[in-house]
Design an enzyme around this catalytic site. Sequence first.
Site, PDB file in Angstrom:
ATOM      1  N   CYS A  57      23.865 -41.255  30.789  1.00 23.92           N
ATOM      2  CA  CYS A  57      24.249 -42.342  29.887  1.00 23.92           C
ATOM      3  C   CYS A  57      25.585 -42.940  30.317  1.00 23.92           C
ATOM      4  CB  CYS A  57      24.342 -41.835  28.449  1.00 23.92           C
ATOM      5  SG  CYS A  57      24.801 -43.118  27.249  1.00 23.92           S
ATOM      6  N   CYS A  88      27.840 -43.896  27.425  1.00 20.61           N
ATOM      7  CA  CYS A  88      28.526 -42.755  26.811  1.00 20.61           C
ATOM      8  C   CYS A  88      29.689 -42.261  27.661  1.00 20.61           C
ATOM      9  CB  CYS A  88      27.545 -41.597  26.610  1.00 20.61           C
ATOM     10  SG  CYS A  88      26.010 -42.013  25.779  1.00 20.61           S
ATOM     11  N   ASP A  89      29.481 -42.178  28.961  1.00 20.50           N
ATOM     12  CA  ASP A  89      30.407 -41.435  29.818  1.00 20.50           C
ATOM     13  C   ASP A  89      31.111 -42.249  30.896  1.00 20.50           C
ATOM     14  OD1 ASP A  89      29.702 -39.088  28.449  1.00 20.50           O
ATOM     15  OD2 ASP A  89      27.954 -38.802  29.727  1.00 20.50           O
TER      16      ASP A  89
END
Length: 322
Positions: A139, A142-143
């Site tokens: 992701c 997300c990261d």
Amino acid sequence: MSSAPSRHHRLVILGSGPAGWTAAVYAARAMLEPLVISGLQPGGQLTITTDVENYPGFAEPIQGPWLMEQMQTQAERMGTKTLFDHVAKVDLSRRPFVLETESAGTITCDALVIATGAQAKWLGLESEEHFKGYGVSACATCDGFFFKNKQVVVVGGGNTAVEEALFLTNFASKVTVVHRREGFRAERILQDRLFAHPKVEVVWNAAVAEILGGGTPPKVHGVKLVDTRTGQPSELACDGVFVAIGHAPATELFRGQVDTRPSGYLAVKPGTSFTNIPGVFAAGDVADETYRQAVTAAGMGCMAALDAERFLAAEEAARQAA
């Protein structure tokens, strides 16, 4: 199991990720006394996520497992019952709906929220498993922030991979897309943007055979590649690897009963959580092929609980008026 479930519940929620627990909070506050059946991966994908920086309300990074524990505690404090079990079979052809669990037997319910989520597809490498959360991710949204001014590899050749690679150019100093064929499946407009970006390089006809790294905590420092035509190995230095070969929604249990979109995700009426079956609602990644974020899953969980509450209230009002 936090408390033994009865045989029948007004509302059952399948799944214990952000969508499931948020639905439980709203349903419990509506006095529906919901039952959450946790599934095979209690807490969902956040339980394998380390630092979470993009969930609203927390100024500092928080741990994914801790966030899920807090959601569960909140839902249970309000009256939610939790069953740590797996549903093996459902019958949604009649009311009440029938759920066959592996350990607790048969459970019935008047309304059902499906929040079983979706799983990222992985490469299946032992080294990949070792570095998940420590340089290996599925992701970018997300990261990606953790890879400012670093070099990253994106694995894949579809829309997901190209979109992830373009997003990562906002942070990384270099993005290398590794694809096992000589040509992407992604939409042409996305490919054009990718090829035009100065930070992006593409390695064709290559498969990732191993994630390289070490240390405590683990840290990625490269990947081992294999040429898919010749079998020739090579190494590519990088600080992170993003696997972008698609997601698989957890819908097998409902196949042939709940309508799905061509992509396999559960189909809901636009702007709602209603599926094609009255009394069955879908929330979170199982119905969301676009965003797949904890905060959007939580929002959909809220929608599902409100939709279920209104559905059950309308049924009750109709019975009383009859």
